[in-house]
Scaffold this active site. Sequence first.
Site, short mmCIF file in Angstrom:
data_model
loop_
_atom_site.label_atom_id
_atom_site.label_comp_id
_atom_site.label_asym_id
_atom_site.label_seq_id
_atom_site.Cartn_x
_atom_site.Cartn_y
_atom_site.Cartn_z
N HIS A 100 0.80 -1.23 0.00
CA HIS A 100 0.00 0.00 0.00
C HIS A 100 0.83 1.27 0.00
O HIS A 100 0.29 2.36 -0.19
CB HIS A 100 -0.97 0.01 1.20
CG HIS A 100 -2.29 0.62 0.86
ND1 HIS A 100 -3.44 0.39 1.59
CD2 HIS A 100 -2.66 1.49 -0.12
CE1 HIS A 100 -4.45 1.07 1.06
NE2 HIS A 100 -4.00 1.75 0.03
N ASP A 127 -3.45 3.29 7.95
CA ASP A 127 -2.28 3.73 7.18
C ASP A 127 -1.96 5.19 7.44
O ASP A 127 -1.60 5.95 6.54
CB ASP A 127 -2.49 3.47 5.68
CG ASP A 127 -2.54 1.99 5.35
OD1 ASP A 127 -2.11 1.18 6.19
OD2 ASP A 127 -3.02 1.64 4.27
N ASP A 228 -7.44 -1.85 -0.38
CA ASP A 228 -6.51 -2.85 0.13
C ASP A 228 -7.31 -4.14 0.31
O ASP A 228 -8.34 -4.15 0.98
CB ASP A 228 -5.94 -2.37 1.47
CG ASP A 228 -4.82 -3.24 1.99
OD1 ASP A 228 -4.88 -4.47 1.80
OD2 ASP A 228 -3.90 -2.69 2.63
N GLU A 273 -1.95 -4.94 -2.22
CA GLU A 273 -1.63 -5.95 -1.20
C GLU A 273 -2.05 -7.37 -1.57
O GLU A 273 -2.21 -8.22 -0.70
CB GLU A 273 -2.22 -5.56 0.16
CG GLU A 273 -1.65 -4.27 0.76
CD GLU A 273 -0.23 -4.40 1.31
OE1 GLU A 273 0.32 -5.52 1.30
OE2 GLU A 273 0.33 -3.37 1.74
#
Length: 301
Positions: A100, A127, A228, A273
Amino acid sequence: MSRQKLSIIGMPMDLGQMRRGVDMGPSAIRYAGVNERLKCLFEEIHDQGDIPVGRPEVQIDPNSNLRNLHLIAEKTEMLAEKVDHAIKDGSFPLVLGGDHSIAIGTLAGVSKHYTNLGVIWYDAHGDLNTAETSPSGNIHGMPLAVSLGIGHPLLTNVGGYGPKIKPENIVIIGARSLDEGERELIKEKGIKVYTMHEIDRLGMTKVMEESITYLKERNTDGVHLSLDLDGLDPHDAPGVGTPVIGGISYRESHLAMEMLAEAQIITSAEFVEVNPILDDKNKTATVAVALMGSLFGEKLL
């Protein structure tokens, strides 16, 4: 959402974390038939291949303790240029990851084309870490913070400008694993988050209705989807590096993508991912391709 031209850009980068294999994500997604699945939804599809990343040795920055800092800055700069050129060419950029951290480059390439870009961050994680708050020093846990202009200057200045996005234009969907520093930043910046609690309690239909309305009310002139695959439950998407049980289901994810297609607000996207080494018969890449079909308006009838 433009239906004319699609540019597929592979970013086979695993520098943002420690588990090998996610660099094969773009190949796995292509093997799962992404071009064939989407060809009837666009007049033109241009697969631009993969950005060269190579097999560099792991480097730990001695000052920040960040893993592969300089390499990630260099490679995401290359991705930003590719995405920028795709948009200038009138194409919808679809980026295949890769971990990511590639979102640093995607958003750097996208954001310069919008004055008020919105972001849907479909992910088990926020994140939103920095070098100071990250437990690991892995940059794949930092791209949203970086895009807000928070983090190491080498990363926040990818593309030659920053910040790329505003905190009030972000919606995180599917969160169920947040570090303490991320929780504090979410509260400080007022970032809108739908955790699994809200998804369970409200249902995915309500979550997506509210998310779409929220971004429209902020007069966003484009919306980037950063998906993701660990946002989904590991039962449905086992081939990811940081799985977290209790995630969004396959069917809920299809509904979310279908509602985004109906709303016609998504102007760029990345799917990240996918790690075929950790996968079961390429199941996760196949799920990613199916979700892309729904996102771009594929219909059963």
